[in-house]
Design an enzyme around this catalytic site. Structure first.
Site, PDB file in Angstrom:
ATOM      1  N   CYS A   1       1.967 -26.130 -61.166  1.00  9.56           N
ATOM      2  CA  CYS A   1       2.426 -27.346 -61.862  1.00  9.56           C
ATOM      3  C   CYS A   1       3.036 -27.071 -63.239  1.00  9.56           C
ATOM      4  O   CYS A   1       4.092 -27.629 -63.590  1.00  9.56           O
ATOM      5  CB  CYS A   1       1.267 -28.333 -61.996  1.00  9.56           C
TER       6      CYS A   1
ATOM      7  N   HIS B   1       0.602 -33.057 -67.792  1.00 14.91           N
ATOM      8  CA  HIS B   1       0.501 -31.842 -68.601  1.00 14.91           C
ATOM      9  C   HIS B   1       1.555 -31.885 -69.703  1.00 14.91           C
ATOM     10  O   HIS B   1       2.707 -32.248 -69.454  1.00 14.91           O
ATOM     11  CB  HIS B   1       0.809 -30.592 -67.756  1.00 14.91           C
TER      12      HIS B   1
HETATM   13  O1  25A Z   1      -8.467 -22.607 -54.258  1.00 11.58           O
HETATM   14  P1  25A Z   1      -9.827 -23.245 -54.322  1.00 11.58           P
HETATM   15  O2  25A Z   1     -10.741 -22.615 -55.313  1.00 11.58           O
HETATM   16  O3  25A Z   1     -10.448 -23.493 -52.987  1.00 11.58           O
HETATM   17  O4  25A Z   1      -9.602 -24.665 -54.949  1.00 11.58           O
HETATM   18  C1  25A Z   1      -9.127 -25.716 -54.260  1.00 11.58           C
HETATM   19  C2  25A Z   1      -9.051 -26.772 -55.274  1.00 11.58           C
HETATM   20  O5  25A Z   1      -7.728 -26.913 -55.659  1.00 11.58           O
HETATM   21  C3  25A Z   1      -7.465 -28.274 -55.797  1.00 11.58           C
HETATM   22  C4  25A Z   1      -8.339 -29.017 -54.807  1.00 11.58           C
HETATM   23  O6  25A Z   1      -8.588 -30.309 -55.254  1.00 11.58           O
HETATM   24  C5  25A Z   1      -9.566 -28.115 -54.810  1.00 11.58           C
HETATM   25  O7  25A Z   1     -10.512 -28.554 -55.719  1.00 11.58           O
HETATM   26  N1  25A Z   1      -6.041 -28.417 -55.675  1.00 11.58           N
HETATM   27  C6  25A Z   1      -5.271 -28.671 -54.621  1.00 11.58           C
HETATM   28  N2  25A Z   1      -3.988 -28.686 -54.977  1.00 11.58           N
HETATM   29  C7  25A Z   1      -3.938 -28.440 -56.292  1.00 11.58           C
HETATM   30  C8  25A Z   1      -2.904 -28.329 -57.282  1.00 11.58           C
HETATM   31  N3  25A Z   1      -1.634 -28.490 -57.031  1.00 11.58           N
HETATM   32  C9  25A Z   1      -5.233 -28.269 -56.719  1.00 11.58           C
HETATM   33  N4  25A Z   1      -5.524 -27.995 -57.948  1.00 11.58           N
HETATM   34  C10 25A Z   1      -4.510 -27.915 -58.807  1.00 11.58           C
HETATM   35  N5  25A Z   1      -3.246 -28.076 -58.503  1.00 11.58           N
HETATM   36  P2  25A Z   1      -9.283 -31.486 -54.436  1.00 11.58           P
HETATM   37  O8  25A Z   1     -10.740 -31.284 -54.443  1.00 11.58           O
HETATM   38  O9  25A Z   1      -8.781 -32.720 -55.017  1.00 11.58           O
HETATM   39  O10 25A Z   1      -8.767 -31.386 -52.940  1.00 11.58           O
HETATM   40  C11 25A Z   1      -9.364 -30.584 -52.053  1.00 11.58           C
HETATM   41  C12 25A Z   1      -8.790 -30.982 -50.667  1.00 11.58           C
HETATM   42  O11 25A Z   1      -8.972 -29.870 -49.806  1.00 11.58           O
HETATM   43  C13 25A Z   1      -9.839 -30.264 -48.746  1.00 11.58           C
HETATM   44  N6  25A Z   1     -10.698 -29.167 -48.335  1.00 11.58           N
HETATM   45  C14 25A Z   1     -11.585 -28.510 -49.082  1.00 11.58           C
HETATM   46  N7  25A Z   1     -12.228 -27.577 -48.350  1.00 11.58           N
HETATM   47  C15 25A Z   1     -11.714 -27.653 -47.129  1.00 11.58           C
HETATM   48  C16 25A Z   1     -10.733 -28.671 -47.111  1.00 11.58           C
HETATM   49  N8  25A Z   1     -10.076 -28.998 -46.026  1.00 11.58           N
HETATM   50  C17 25A Z   1     -10.352 -28.299 -44.905  1.00 11.58           C
HETATM   51  N9  25A Z   1     -11.248 -27.321 -44.834  1.00 11.58           N
HETATM   52  C18 25A Z   1     -11.953 -26.974 -45.909  1.00 11.58           C
HETATM   53  N10 25A Z   1     -12.867 -26.004 -45.824  1.00 11.58           N
HETATM   54  C19 25A Z   1     -10.629 -31.377 -49.329  1.00 11.58           C
HETATM   55  O12 25A Z   1     -11.194 -32.137 -48.326  1.00 11.58           O
HETATM   56  C20 25A Z   1      -9.611 -32.128 -50.126  1.00 11.58           C
HETATM   57  O13 25A Z   1      -8.824 -32.928 -49.326  1.00 11.58           O
HETATM   58  P3  25A Z   1     -12.757 -32.432 -48.411  1.00 11.58           P
HETATM   59  O14 25A Z   1     -13.119 -33.078 -47.088  1.00 11.58           O
HETATM   60  O15 25A Z   1     -13.528 -31.229 -48.765  1.00 11.58           O
HETATM   61  O16 25A Z   1     -12.923 -33.355 -49.634  1.00 11.58           O
HETATM   62  C21 25A Z   1     -13.024 -34.711 -49.496  1.00 11.58           C
HETATM   63  C22 25A Z   1     -13.633 -35.283 -50.771  1.00 11.58           C
HETATM   64  O17 25A Z   1     -14.878 -34.611 -51.034  1.00 11.58           O
HETATM   65  C23 25A Z   1     -14.990 -34.255 -52.372  1.00 11.58           C
HETATM   66  N11 25A Z   1     -15.527 -32.913 -52.392  1.00 11.58           N
HETATM   67  C24 25A Z   1     -14.862 -31.774 -52.482  1.00 11.58           C
HETATM   68  N12 25A Z   1     -15.698 -30.748 -52.516  1.00 11.58           N
HETATM   69  C25 25A Z   1     -16.943 -31.250 -52.420  1.00 11.58           C
HETATM   70  C26 25A Z   1     -16.830 -32.640 -52.340  1.00 11.58           C
HETATM   71  N13 25A Z   1     -17.905 -33.441 -52.216  1.00 11.58           N
HETATM   72  C27 25A Z   1     -19.083 -32.848 -52.185  1.00 11.58           C
HETATM   73  N14 25A Z   1     -19.267 -31.526 -52.271  1.00 11.58           N
HETATM   74  C28 25A Z   1     -18.222 -30.689 -52.383  1.00 11.58           C
HETATM   75  N15 25A Z   1     -18.426 -29.365 -52.468  1.00 11.58           N
HETATM   76  C29 25A Z   1     -13.632 -34.315 -52.972  1.00 11.58           C
HETATM   77  O18 25A Z   1     -13.722 -35.046 -54.170  1.00 11.58           O
HETATM   78  C30 25A Z   1     -12.748 -35.013 -51.969  1.00 11.58           C
HETATM   79  O19 25A Z   1     -12.342 -36.274 -52.479  1.00 11.58           O
HETATM   80  O1  L14 Z   2      -1.995 -22.593 -59.035  1.00  6.51           O
HETATM   81  O2  L14 Z   2      -6.885 -26.011 -62.627  1.00  6.51           O
HETATM   82  O3  L14 Z   2      -1.279 -24.562 -58.475  1.00  6.51           O
HETATM   83  O4  L14 Z   2      -5.200 -27.064 -63.466  1.00  6.51           O
HETATM   84  C1  L14 Z   2      -2.606 -25.407 -60.758  1.00  6.51           C
HETATM   85  C2  L14 Z   2      -3.571 -26.145 -61.578  1.00  6.51           C
HETATM   86  C3  L14 Z   2      -4.408 -23.826 -60.007  1.00  6.51           C
HETATM   87  C4  L14 Z   2      -5.393 -24.569 -60.876  1.00  6.51           C
HETATM   88  C5  L14 Z   2      -2.087 -23.835 -59.042  1.00  6.51           C
HETATM   89  C6  L14 Z   2      -5.684 -26.229 -62.700  1.00  6.51           C
HETATM   90  C7  L14 Z   2      -3.160 -24.507 -59.786  1.00  6.51           C
HETATM   91  C8  L14 Z   2      -4.779 -25.449 -61.842  1.00  6.51           C
END
Ligand code: 25A
Ligand code: L14
Length: 336
Positions: free
Chosen positions: A131, A244
């Site tokens: 972003c 941002h």
């Molecule tokens: O790379 P990482 O470390 O895995 O990080 C991923 C993170 O990046 C965010 C994303 O945000 C997540 O936190 N992200 C995505 N695009 C981004 C961007 N451009 C970004 N960050 C910055 N810039 P998010 O939490 O808003 O969205 C996550 C989505 O992904 C789905 N998901 C997660 N695990 C998954 C999966 N889908 C399939 N298989 C998997 N194993 C997630 O779906 C969501 O759509 P979900 O079902 O997990 O989440 C539904 C709701 O549940 C909440 N939630 C999330 N984690 C938990 C949780 N609730 C309880 N416990 C949790 N551990 C969320 O708030 C969501 O609304």
């Molecule tokens: O690489 O936490 O697209 O604000 C951008 C936003 C990773 C995390 C990416 C954040 C992300 C980030």
């Protein structure tokens, strides 16, 4: 004329970016036949509203992509690495919002206003940049074309929505708790984010830079197709929900006056100039939140170098920084 309709999967449809992707597809009348919202098992069975209908969220599995034409991924890099190849295997084109494939030489990294031509080179996956990088290159590309950028020094003021939907709740809940003299331990952030700024986004590397900072260096060069551009970033999280900000110092090869820069930016696609300090007009997070444009203001000469400018660039990180840019890529893809 028969219009082709596409089956579009949104991976991470319940997240901060995925929900915005669904909204953006609807707002821009993307020719969707079936929407396939995918997320983790936690969300399976939930409903997503799109085009006046309700669509049921399914659990993401390797077989989710049968009959999918376009898959927009926004569920983090781990899910992209695990499932994007399966989507391509099933015949879908993937637009991936994560960092998983951005620096892969086989994968185009695209901001349509800057390098739309790279889309045609894809082999199944097109990466959506970080972003902070997107909004910076949208504003700097027209200036680079006119006067060649040598060096960029950038400090970011990044909102919490970049870290996902739980992070958005953390800022709200923590602020409320602290105002009520209650404790609220950090969860998504390394420190308290309410009433604080944290100079730490994504993880640290041995160089002392964070991964977010390294993305700004390498992605800028790849999108601008110029490895000679020097980028010196510091990325900071601030207690703002959406949008941002970036304080950007640019050194050019050739002369570039503030007036010339304003004129180029007024004509640039996706850019809005808001720059009238005499009447307190400059872009802010609240200017950009919910909007599509990259806003630029505070354009002024850097007197400390021969050809330098300072600018302030703001955009909605969830829209142009993520969901909108991904949908724009998909639009260009189906134009071909
Ligand atoms: O790379 P990482 O470390 O895995 O990080 C991923 C993170 O990046 C965010 C994303 O945000 C997540 O936190 N992200 C995505 N695009 C981004 C961007 N451009 C970004 N960050 C910055 N810039 P998010 O939490 O808003 O969205 C996550 C989505 O992904 C789905 N998901 C997660 N695990 C998954 C999966 N889908 C399939 N298989 C998997 N194993 C997630 O779906 C969501 O759509 P979900 O079902 O997990 O989440 C539904 C709701 O549940 C909440 N939630 C999330 N984690 C938990 C949780 N609730 C309880 N416990 C949790 N551990 C969320 O708030 C969501 O609304
Ligand atoms: O690489 O936490 O697209 O604000 C951008 C936003 C990773 C995390 C990416 C954040 C992300 C980030």
């Amino acid at each position: 004329m028969i219009k082709k309709l596409y089956n579009v999967a949104v991976v991470g449809a319940t997240g901060a970016v995925g929900q915005e992707m669904v909204k953006t597809l609807e707002q821009r009348n993307f020719p969707v036949n079936n929407l396939i919202p995918l997320a983790s098992a936690r969300s399976a069975g939930a409903e997503v509203e799109f085009a006046g209908d309700k669509w049921t969220v399914e659990e993401l599995t390797p077989t989710s992509f049968a009959n999918v034409d376009i898959a927009l991924f926004s569920a983090g890099a781990a899910r992209s690495k695990d499932y994007a190849p399966a989507a391509v295997e099933s015949g879908a084109v993937v637009v991936d919002n994560s960092s998983a494939f951005r620096m892969d030489p086989e994968v185009p990294l695209v901001v349509p206003e800057v390098n739309a031509h790279a889309i045609a080179l894809h082999k199944g996956i097109i990466a959506n940049p970080n972003c902070s990088t997107i909004q910076m290159v949208v504003a700097l590309k027209p200036l680079h074309d006119a006067a060649r950028i040598k060096r960029i020094v950038v400090s970011t003021y990044q909102s919490v929505s970049g870290a996902g939907s739980q992070a958005i709740h953390e800022l709200g809940d923590q602020t409320r708790a602290l105002l009520n003299f209650q404790d609220y331990a950090p969860k998504k952030f390394p420190w308290q984010i309410a009433f604080n700024c944290i100079p730490h986004i994504d993880s640290f590397t041995e160089s002392g830079y964070t991964k977010e900072e390294l993305k700004m260096i390498h992605e800028t060069r790849k999108i601008m197709e110029d490895d000679s551009i020097q980028v010196s970033p510091t990325t900071v999280r601030v207690p703002v929900f959406y949008g941002h900000g970036e304080a950007v110092n640019v050194e050019f090869e050739e002369p570039m006056s503030p007036e010339a820069a304003r004129e180029l930016l007024r004509a640039a696609p996706g850019v809005e100039v808001v720059d009238d300090p005499a009447s307190n007009q400059y872009p802010m997070a609240i200017t950009a939140a919910g909007k599509d444009a990259v806003y630029v203001g505070r354009i002024r000469k850097d007197e400390s170098v021969e050809h330098g400018l300072n600018l302030w660039i703001v955009s909605d990180n969830i829209r142009k920084g993520a969901a909108l840019n991904a949908v724009q890529i998909a639009e260009k893809l189906i134009e071909e």
